[in-house]
Design an enzyme around this catalytic site. Structure first.
Site, short mmCIF file in Angstrom:
data_model
loop_
_atom_site.label_atom_id
_atom_site.label_comp_id
_atom_site.label_asym_id
_atom_site.label_seq_id
_atom_site.Cartn_x
_atom_site.Cartn_y
_atom_site.Cartn_z
N GLU A 33 0.86 -1.06 0.38
CA GLU A 33 0.07 0.18 -0.01
C GLU A 33 0.80 1.45 -0.50
O GLU A 33 2.09 0.82 1.28
CB GLU A 33 -1.25 0.05 1.28
CG GLU A 33 -1.18 1.07 1.08
CD GLU A 33 -2.32 1.09 0.45
OE1 GLU A 33 -2.22 2.61 -0.04
OE2 GLU A 33 -2.94 0.63 -0.23
N LYS A 34 0.61 2.04 -0.91
CA LYS A 34 1.45 3.38 -1.05
C LYS A 34 0.88 4.57 -0.27
O LYS A 34 1.51 5.68 -0.21
CB LYS A 34 1.31 3.65 -2.07
CG LYS A 34 0.02 4.26 -2.61
CD LYS A 34 0.62 4.80 -4.28
CE LYS A 34 -0.78 5.50 -4.75
NZ LYS A 34 -0.46 6.06 -6.32
N GLY A 174 -22.60 18.18 -8.65
CA GLY A 174 -22.69 16.73 -8.68
C GLY A 174 -23.78 16.14 -8.14
O GLY A 174 -24.20 16.80 -7.33
N GLY A 256 -17.90 11.95 -9.10
CA GLY A 256 -17.78 10.65 -9.94
C GLY A 256 -16.17 10.28 -9.54
O GLY A 256 -15.00 11.21 -9.29
N ASP A 294 -12.61 -0.63 -7.69
CA ASP A 294 -12.94 0.16 -8.62
C ASP A 294 -12.09 0.37 -10.11
O ASP A 294 -13.41 1.03 -10.69
CB ASP A 294 -12.51 2.04 -8.01
CG ASP A 294 -13.73 2.20 -6.55
OD1 ASP A 294 -14.70 1.46 -6.43
OD2 ASP A 294 -13.28 2.72 -6.30
N HIS A 425 -43.18 -7.01 16.87
CA HIS A 425 -44.14 -5.60 17.13
C HIS A 425 -44.24 -5.26 18.39
O HIS A 425 -44.05 -5.49 18.76
CB HIS A 425 -45.53 -6.28 16.16
CG HIS A 425 -46.13 -4.52 16.51
ND1 HIS A 425 -46.71 -3.75 15.79
CD2 HIS A 425 -47.29 -4.56 17.44
CE1 HIS A 425 -47.08 -3.06 16.28
NE2 HIS A 425 -47.97 -3.07 17.12
#
Length: 446
Positions: A33-34, A174, A256, A294, A425
């Site tokens: 992970e960067k 947006g 987006g 993604d 209920h």
């Protein structure tokens, strides 16, 4: 050179889940992970936005109880303290993820990865050999190339959650899920929010019957909705449109996201438009290199990415998993009220082949007690075999209420099975049973 069964590039919701699932299945795993573990979801998106929405829900509740006869002194918002609470929660969640990674004996690397076709991963000049690679590099905000944009400063969804002062005014460009959720995050706290969306409506990927309910709630909160126009340009602190000019103090683009495909491009992977092309097991055009989240399209949701990561790992393990059923992936909007759906929407089915029922929450005792009468439960079932084709819940707590219908579908249940559940209920969930009974024209409260 260290050797691994699997190297996962990206430790977001898809990557870290895939890595842990692989490690607990017996594979030797490296995770690279960067940035920060947790990716956009935990650091820049769904988690910080939902924390802010929880703060705003309390303010809305305080306003509601005044109508009931419960009066409080003047409301004061300590936004700096709220921001600290958000940061503290995120910090705790990231600590948890690091613990899970370490507990699974995963080798964690911080740095930017380079990947070769020979499945050699280079991180900080160290080379790792992997039998399999999963790319889970996520996405970045997309900002349209508006004329004059260089004359103004603006936020994206990667920066808006870093604010420590409550903005007096915010203009959001947006009208999708992120834009709407951020409006609900800040407007109840006192920010004057304007939403500029060139389309004819907001939330165009969501249930049409839910949109007017959310629109009305936004307007009740004082949000200015400007729809159906053409953008012309931005001039310093003003957005010029075909509907008029809209000055702003703070500007946010919620327009987006675009996939991070730099590694894919370097590998010359086959693409499907702007996304990486994958098969049903998320394997790319290079054997033993997979892509999830993604960067492969579909639902850009954290839980979808996690499911895809597990699917890829199961394929690597040789378990030949069944393809992910897209109709059982829930979609959620954390507006007020919430919107939760799965499967097909009403306009996507042939009404001659289906039975569609819709029960308002205004007839539900628990919803009325809580002051949350706006909303409904919609249910879509096949006339032929009672199959549950889709459902939508609009209301407070909809993202939790949906799950009993979803669980029934995943378990292979039919609409008739939902009618057999004895719901407690008073609860909002009991409306589900009535919605299912309405399929057979036997609903009690309809």
């Amino acid at each position: 050179m260290k050797h691994f069964d699997l190297a996962v590039i990206g430790a977001g919701a898809g990557g870290y889940v895939a890595a842990i699932h692989a490690a607990k299945s017996g594979l030797k795993v490296a995770l690279v992970e960067k940035g920060k573990v947790g990716g956009a979801c935990f650091n820049l998106g769904c988690i910080p936005s939902k924390i802010m929405i929880e703060h705003s829900k309390l303010v809305q509740k305080l306003q509601l109880v005044k109508e009931w006869g419960i009066h409080t002194s003047n409301l004061e918002i300590d936004f700096e303290k709220l921001s600290k609470r958000k940061d503290d929660i995120i910090h705790k969640l990231l600590e948890n993820i690091h613990f899970y990674i370490n507990n699974a004996s995963i080798r964690y690397y911080t740095g930017e990865a380079k990947v070769s076709k020979e499945k050699i991963v280079t991180v900080n000049d160290e080379k790792l050999a992997a039998n399999n690679i999963i790319l889970a590099t996520g996405s970045k905000p997309f900002v349209p190339p508006f004329k004059g944009l260089e004359t103004s400063s603006y936020h994206t969804t990667d920066t808006i959650f870093n604010i420590t002062e409550l903005p007096k005014q915010l203009t959001i460009i947006g009208g999708g899920v992120i834009a709407v959720e951020l409006a609900f995050s800040l407007a109840p706290l006192g920010t004057n929010v304007t939403i500029l969306n060139h389309s004819s409506d907001i939330l165009q990927t969501e249930e049409p019957d839910a949109r007017p309910i959310v629109r009305n709630k936004l307007m009740d909160l004082g949000v200015e909705l400007v729809l159906d126009f053409e953008f012309k340009e931005i001039q310093q602190n003003e957005v010029i449109t075909s509907r008029g000019n809209y000055p702003f103090e703070n500007l946010l683009f919620a327009t987006g996201r675009r996939p991070n495909t730099e590694i894919a491009n370097n590998l010359n992977l086959e693409m499907d438009g702007k996304f990486i092309k994958v098969n049903e097991h998320f394997e790319t055009s290079i054997p033993n290199i997979y892509a999830i989240g993604d960067i492969v399209g579909g639902y850009q949701l954290a839980h979808a990415a996690s499911a895809e990561g597990i699917q890829a790992v199961e394929a690597i393990l040789g378990n030949n998993p069944a393809p992910i059923n897209q109709t059982v992936i829930p979609r959620c909007v954390y507006s007020t009220p919430e919107i939760a759906t799965f499967g097909l929407l009403e306009y996507e089915v042939n009404p001659n082949d289906c039975i569609i029922t819709k029960l308002p929450l205004s007839s539900n005792a628990k919803a009325l007690m809580e002051g949350n009468k706006d909303g409904f439960i919609k249910f879509i079932a096949s006339k032929k075999n009672d199959e549950i084709l889709g459902a939508c819940v609009v209301g407070d707590g909809a993202t939790e209420i949906l799950n009993s219908m979803l669980a029934t579908k995943v378990a292979g249940g039919k609409a008739t099975d939902l009618t057999k559940i004895i719901f407690p209920h008073p609860t909002k969930s009991e409306q589900i049973g009535d919605a299912a009974k309405a399929v057979y024209w036997r609903a009690i409260n309809a």
